[in-house]
Design a protein around this motif. Structure first.
Motif, PDB file in Angstrom:
ATOM      1  N   TYR A  87       0.363  -1.483  -0.263  1.00 18.70           N
ATOM      2  CA  TYR A  87      -0.239  -0.219   0.038  1.00 18.70           C
ATOM      3  C   TYR A  87       0.564   1.538  -0.054  1.00 18.70           C
ATOM      4  O   TYR A  87       0.846   2.289  -0.813  1.00 18.70           O
ATOM      5  CB  TYR A  87      -0.882  -0.029   1.311  1.00 18.70           C
TER       6      TYR A  87
ATOM      7  N   SER B  59       2.785   6.309  -2.576  1.00 15.09           N
ATOM      8  CA  SER B  59       2.106   4.777  -1.907  1.00 15.09           C
ATOM      9  C   SER B  59       1.461   4.887  -3.463  1.00 15.09           C
ATOM     10  O   SER B  59       1.476   5.174  -4.316  1.00 15.09           O
ATOM     11  CB  SER B  59       0.684   6.641  -1.256  1.00 15.09           C
ATOM     12  N   ARG B  60       0.284   3.558  -2.900  1.00 12.01           N
ATOM     13  CA  ARG B  60      -0.216   2.550  -3.958  1.00 12.01           C
ATOM     14  C   ARG B  60      -1.808   3.490  -4.892  1.00 12.01           C
ATOM     15  O   ARG B  60      -2.172   3.826  -4.160  1.00 12.01           O
ATOM     16  CB  ARG B  60      -0.534   1.618  -3.860  1.00 12.01           C
ATOM     17  N   LYS B  61      -1.250   3.249  -6.216  1.00  9.91           N
ATOM     18  CA  LYS B  61      -3.050   4.653  -7.348  1.00  9.91           C
ATOM     19  C   LYS B  61      -3.739   3.622  -6.427  1.00  9.91           C
ATOM     20  O   LYS B  61      -4.872   2.282  -6.074  1.00  9.91           O
ATOM     21  CB  LYS B  61      -3.042   4.219  -7.840  1.00  9.91           C
ATOM     22  N   GLY B  62      -4.941   4.063  -5.980  1.00  8.86           N
ATOM     23  CA  GLY B  62      -6.500   3.956  -5.969  1.00  8.86           C
ATOM     24  C   GLY B  62      -6.948   3.480  -4.749  1.00  8.86           C
ATOM     25  O   GLY B  62      -8.208   3.292  -4.295  1.00  8.86           O
TER      26      GLY B  62
END
Length: 616
Positions: free
Chosen positions: A3, A62-65
């Motif tokens: 994440y 940060s991971r997208k979405g």
């Protein structure tokens, strides 16, 4: 699934370096606690992770979405909104659907709007979500939904921010001291909620029971290095001790090798071969390792306690009330030497009033409170220090004198005393407003103890203190020969330092329980209340249930389940009539009123059902 990744970040404020080259990751379903000493950058790290601040170097990816939420110690809420408006201000689609449905209920004449809102509730399966959201508000005692944020206390604002986050169910939840401003009942509910929910957590907390029961991994920032432990708090303590022993042995080995290599360096001729140059390079590495020093200083809490006579504090038929709220009613108690009392109870039951009467800040309505001539109170309140503008740390202590008396006729300077409380010479000349929350609490603790009390009153002393300082404070209190009263939501702390409890139950009822907090919870959960019902029914109930409910409560609980089920069926019947579209105007009005009454009954009975189910 990753994440969030922290990659080689660093942060400094002027010459003060908090950390350098810090790296770690947060993956789906991890429940991570971040541990560090006060003033080493916990809050700064959280601010960097959440984008409220930038690192001096490195990056946070940060991971997208991913939907992230951050609960800070001082939540930023819009003061002109109500509690309900704050909850509905989010971008959560289902909350918007519920909001439209509740608006439609207030306008039963607008049948088309109601029908559309009802259909959206069905399409989005919002009924269960509505129940969960109301349960969260109920558990966090946010029942007055029309109350303005501007009128809320600091604790209520923290609970509102927490409720808003929990209702929206983010993928990643980042928390800074989530248990501060929660009472014990709320903390235990939140503990259970986090333990059961599939939610990814990254938190800073000093609550060791919370760490033990919720967190599955611990990341520690120690002397500028990151250490990761795959386990709960007990595992962390065990592995940290092993790591410290290994580091100690490694440094000792390097020191012995350093002495040998230093002798070789001194005997080296000026002309050096490639082989000797390699050994010289290794020498400087060994030298650095051998001269490593840990900053493991711990607070030295030493005071010159005033002699405590035989008469301490006596309550004789003491009563106190505020309007219709009765706090004490003919309360009698005589404190004895060395007594160690914990105070627990819900907010508004009179805990702070009791302490203020004890210290004569406020007077009772009737009765007498007699204090012995030798009693010297040390009162650590939640309000903390109120420094003057641009006041320095050392100035706070010098208000009590340039020299402070210690035990056995000794004395130390104000500066030396601050060093014992981990404020080095440079830190002593910082402005007080520059201190972290934990450093402020530590300084305040210092000002309370240097007055040499023999009756200590600590009101929420553990808020913002790091775990290392808490351990030192606990050890000090275990050896403290005077009287002690502690009000705290830190169950670990209470269990360690108190011998019995005053349980404030409300309506002037105070139970003197002979044991610590865990003893009390075990007792409360295992002993059902007596009932006057027939023995046959009572035996059947005891055989059929393992809950902590009394017989009457169990019967009420079972009846509520049937009532709610019947009301839900009635509700669905009326809603079906609306969907069929065969009702005329008068019938629509009549059925709308009936539907609203049913919904109100469901809400009331569901709240009571949650209250009873929490005891099971």
């Amino acid at each position: 699934m990753n994440y969030l990744s922290v990659e080689n970040i660093a942060k400094s404020y002027g010459e003060r370096v908090l950390f350098t080259n810090i790296s770690f990751g947060i993956n789906k379903d991890q429940k991570i606690a971040f541990i560090a000493k006060n003033g080493t950058g916990k809050t700064s790290l959280l601010n960097i992770i959440t984008g409220k601040d930038n690192p001096d170097s490195g990056q946070v990816i940060s991971r997208k979405g991913i939907n992230s939420a951050f609960l800070s110690q001082e939540p930023e809420l819009l003061p002109n909104l109500t509690i309900e408006e704050t909850i509905f201000a989010s971008e959560n689609k289902i909350l918007k659907v519920i909001q439209q449905y509740e608006k439609a209920l207030l306008n039963p004449d607008e049948t088309e709007a109601y029908q559309k809102a009802f259909e959206q509730m069905e399409i989005n399966n919002a009924w269960d979500f509505e129940t969960q959201y109301k349960q969260i508000l109920f558990k966090l005692k946010l029942e007055n939904l029309d109350q303005k944020v501007s009128t809320l206390s600091g604790g209520q604002k923290k609970r509102l921010a927490l409720a808003s986050i929990l209702i929206n169910k983010p993928d990643l939840l980042i928390l800074d001291e989530p248990t501060n401003h929660l009472d014990l009942e709320m903390i235990e509910w939140l503990e259970q909620y986090f333990s059961k929910e599939n939610i990814t957590l990254f938190m800073v907390t000093h609550d060791r029971y919370f760490l033990e029961r919720v967190c599955t991994e611990i990341i520690e920032l120690d002397n500028g290095n990151i250490y990761q432990y795959k386990g709960n708090y007990s595992y962390y303590l065990e592995k940290k001790e092993a790591r410290m022993e290994a580091e100690k042995a490694s440094v000792e080995k390097a020191r012995n090798l350093f002495v040998k290599e230093l002798d070789w360096m001194r005997r080296q001729p000026k002309a050096r071969t490639t082989k000797s140059k390699s050994r010289i390079d290794d020498f400087y590495i060994i030298k650095e390792k051998a001269h490593q020093r840990r900053k493991d200083h711990t607070i030295q809490l030493e005071i010159n306690m005033e002699r405590l006579g035989n008469k301490i504090v006596e309550f004789h038929n003491v009563s106190k009330a505020f309007d219709n709220l009765q706090i004490l009613n003919k309360f009698n108690y005589t404190f004895k030497k060395g007594e160690r009392v914990g105070i627990i109870g819900k907010n508004g039951t009179g805990k702070s009033t009791f302490l203020n009467m004890l210290t004569k800040t406020i007077n009772p309505d009737s009765g007498k409170i007699i204090t012995g001539d030798t009693v010297r109170f040390g009162y650590y309140t939640q309000s903390g220090i109120n420094p003057k503008p641009e006041q320095k740390v050392i100035d706070i202590i010098k208000e009590f004198g340039e020299y402070i008396p210690l035990a056995k006729g000794r004395q130390i300077s104000a500066s030396q005393l601050l060093e014992r409380f981990l404020f080095d010479r440079k830190k002593q000349y910082d402005f007080v407003e520059k201190l972290s929350g934990g450093e402020l609490k530590r300084l305040y603790l210092c000002t309370v103890l240097i007055q040499n009390p023999n009756f200590l009153i600590l009101d929420e002393p553990t808020n913002d203190l790091d775990i290392v300082t808490l351990n030192v404070l606990e050890d000090f209190l275990l050896d403290f020969p005077g009287c002690l009263i502690v009000v705290s939501h830190d169950r670990y702390f209470m269990d360690k330092v108190v011998d019995h409890l005053f349980v404030f139950k409300g309506d002037a009822e105070i139970e003197d329980f002979p044991g610590n907090y865990t003893d009390y919870r075990v007792y409360e959960d295992s002993i059902p209340e007596e009932s006057s019902l027939e023995k046959k029914e009572k035996k059947t109930w005891k055989k059929d249930t393992n809950s902590g409910l009394s017989f009457n409560e169990q019967k009420e609980y079972n009846r509520l389940e049937k009532d709610i089920k019947k009301l839900e069926e009635d509700k669905q019947t009326i809603e079906k009539l609306f969907l069929e579209g065969t009702l005329n105007g008068d019938e629509i009005n009549k059925q709308s009123i009936k539907l609203q009454e049913i919904i109100n009954q469901i809400d009331r009975k569901t709240e009571r059902w949650f209250e009873l189910s929490d005891k099971i």
